[in-house]
Design a protein around this motif. Structure first.
Motif, mmCIF file in Angstrom:
data_model
loop_
_atom_site.group_PDB
_atom_site.id
_atom_site.type_symbol
_atom_site.label_atom_id
_atom_site.label_comp_id
_atom_site.label_asym_id
_atom_site.label_seq_id
_atom_site.Cartn_x
_atom_site.Cartn_y
_atom_site.Cartn_z
ATOM 1 N N GLN A 158 1.084 -1.224 -0.450
ATOM 2 C CA GLN A 158 0.150 -0.170 0.219
ATOM 3 C C GLN A 158 1.357 1.004 -0.397
ATOM 4 O O GLN A 158 0.807 2.154 -0.875
ATOM 5 C CB GLN A 158 -0.744 0.339 1.074
ATOM 6 C CG GLN A 158 -2.096 -1.482 0.615
ATOM 7 C CD GLN A 158 -2.794 -0.993 2.857
ATOM 8 O OE1 GLN A 158 -2.923 -0.516 3.548
ATOM 9 N NE2 GLN A 158 -3.714 -1.392 2.499
ATOM 10 N N GLN A 159 1.831 0.918 0.499
ATOM 11 C CA GLN A 159 2.518 1.967 0.803
ATOM 12 C C GLN A 159 3.563 2.718 -0.608
ATOM 13 O O GLN A 159 3.490 4.030 -0.505
ATOM 14 C CB GLN A 159 3.970 2.014 2.216
ATOM 15 C CG GLN A 159 3.194 2.183 3.302
ATOM 16 C CD GLN A 159 2.339 3.669 3.396
ATOM 17 O OE1 GLN A 159 2.984 5.086 3.625
ATOM 18 N NE2 GLN A 159 0.911 3.524 4.594
ATOM 19 N N VAL A 160 4.022 1.781 -1.545
ATOM 20 C CA VAL A 160 4.708 1.964 -2.022
ATOM 21 C C VAL A 160 3.405 1.928 -3.270
ATOM 22 O O VAL A 160 4.269 3.101 -4.214
ATOM 23 C CB VAL A 160 5.326 0.383 -2.599
ATOM 24 C CG1 VAL A 160 6.162 0.663 -4.117
ATOM 25 C CG2 VAL A 160 6.495 0.445 -1.491
ATOM 26 N N THR A 161 2.730 1.921 -3.274
ATOM 27 C CA THR A 161 1.747 2.170 -4.210
ATOM 28 C C THR A 161 1.144 4.028 -4.027
ATOM 29 O O THR A 161 1.148 4.756 -5.473
ATOM 30 C CB THR A 161 0.615 0.810 -4.217
ATOM 31 O OG1 THR A 161 0.545 -0.035 -4.455
ATOM 32 C CG2 THR A 161 -0.908 2.079 -5.503
ATOM 33 N N GLY A 162 0.915 3.854 -3.483
ATOM 34 C CA GLY A 162 0.963 5.302 -2.340
ATOM 35 C C GLY A 162 2.253 6.061 -3.016
ATOM 36 O O GLY A 162 2.168 7.714 -3.094
ATOM 37 N N LEU A 163 3.170 5.907 -2.463
ATOM 38 C CA LEU A 163 4.552 6.238 -3.384
ATOM 39 C C LEU A 163 4.476 6.531 -4.683
ATOM 40 O O LEU A 163 5.265 8.047 -5.316
ATOM 41 C CB LEU A 163 5.475 5.803 -2.667
ATOM 42 C CG LEU A 163 6.683 5.601 -1.603
ATOM 43 C CD1 LEU A 163 7.379 5.005 -1.246
ATOM 44 C CD2 LEU A 163 6.389 7.682 -0.779
ATOM 45 N N LEU A 164 4.141 5.819 -5.631
ATOM 46 C CA LEU A 164 4.077 5.471 -7.175
ATOM 47 C C LEU A 164 3.519 6.599 -7.805
ATOM 48 O O LEU A 164 3.565 7.188 -8.540
ATOM 49 C CB LEU A 164 4.445 4.748 -7.318
ATOM 50 C CG LEU A 164 5.850 3.360 -7.416
ATOM 51 C CD1 LEU A 164 5.374 2.075 -8.236
ATOM 52 C CD2 LEU A 164 6.892 3.830 -8.162
#
Length: 227
Positions: A69-75
Motif C-alpha cells: 500500500q505504501q509503495v503504491t502510494g509513493l508511485l
C-alpha cells in the motif's frame, strides 16, 4: 497466645499484600517496556540476519500488505506530480505497478527489516533492494550506530544514506555531509508502538509500526512512508 497468633497472621497478610503489590508493579513495568524490548531484540536479530528470531518479531503478511500500500502510494504521488498532461504517465504507471511486487518481496525479508529499522526505507526506485549484510558479519549495538554504519556502507550507491557523526570523510569537499537519521520511539496507542525516522529538517520521514499481540508480545507489522 491468641495475641501472638493474631500478630503472626497479620504479619503474614501484610507480607502477602506487599508481594502482590511488587508483582503488579513489576508486571506493569515489564508491560510498558515490552515493545522497547521487542524492538531491541528484533533489531539485533535483523542486523545479524537471524531469520528465525526475526520471524518471531515480524508479522510478515501484515508487513507485506503495508509495504504494498505504501509503495503504491509513493508511485501514485510521483505520477500525479509529473504526469498531468504527460503522455508518458500511462507508461510510467505500468512500470510502477510492475515494480511493486519485486520491491515488496525484497523488503519483506530480514535484509529489508534491517534496512527499515536502520533508517533506509524503500523509495520506489527501479530495481531497488535493501542493502546486503556486512561482509564481516559485525553489527552495531544501537539504532544510531546501525544507521550510521549501514549508511556509510552504501555511500557509493546512495549518497543520501552516508553518515558522519564527526569530521567529514573528504577534507576537500566543502559540502555538509548528511547526518544519521533522527529517531523517536513511543506508544501511539495502547496497542501500537511506533519508531519515527527523519534524516534532517525538511527531509522525508517514515514510521515503523509495532502492534501488540496478546499482553506482552509485540510484532513489527507496518510502515508509514508518508508520515
Amino acid at each position: 497466645m491468641a495475641v501472638s497468633t493474631r500478630t503472626k497472621g497479620g504479619a503474614a497478610r501484610s507480607l502477602i499484600v506487599v508481594l502482590i503489590v511488587i508483582a503488579v508493579v513489576a508486571a506493569l513495568g515489564f508491560g510498558y517496556a515490552s515493545p522497547y524490548i521487542a524492538l531491541n531484540n528484533l533489531k539485533r536479530a535483523a542486523d545479524a540476519r537471524d531469520a528465525e528470531t526475526v520471524n518471531q518479531y515480524v508479522d510478515f503478511p501484515a508487513l507485506r500488505e503495508s509495504l504494498k500500500q505504501q509503495v503504491t502510494g509513493l508511485l501514485t504521488h510521483r505520477l500525479d506530480s509529473h504526469g498531468n498532461g504527460n503522455p508518458l504517465a500511462a507508461i510510467g504507471a505500468m512500470i510502477g505497478v510492475a515494480l511493486i511486487g519485486p520491491l515488496v518481496d525484497a523488503y519483506a525479508t530480514p535484509d529489508g527489516v534491517a534496512a527499515l529499522l536502520n533508517g533506509m526505507p524503500p523509495r520506489g526506485e527501479p530495481g531497488e533492494r535493501p542493502p546486503a549484510p556486512p561482509a564481516d558479519g559485525k553489527t552495531a549495538n544501537n539504532a544510531g550506530n546501525n544507521a550510521a554504519n549501514n549508511s556509510a556502507k552504501n555511500a557509493a550507491n546512495n549518497a543520501a544514506n552516508t553518515t558522519a557523526r564527526s569530521a567529514p570523510d573528504n577534507a576537500g569537499n566543502s559540502a555538509t555531509p548528511p547526518q544519521p537519521p533522527q529517531t523517536t520511539a513511543g506508544y501511539r496507542s495502547l496497542n501500537e508502538f511506533v519508531i519515527r525516522y527523519q534524516h534532517g529538517a525538511g527531509d522525508a520521514r517514515y514510521t515503523a509500526i509495532f502492534r501488540r499481540e496478546g499482553l506482552f508480545t509485540w510484532k513489527f507489522a507496518a510502515v508509514d512512508l508518508n508520515d
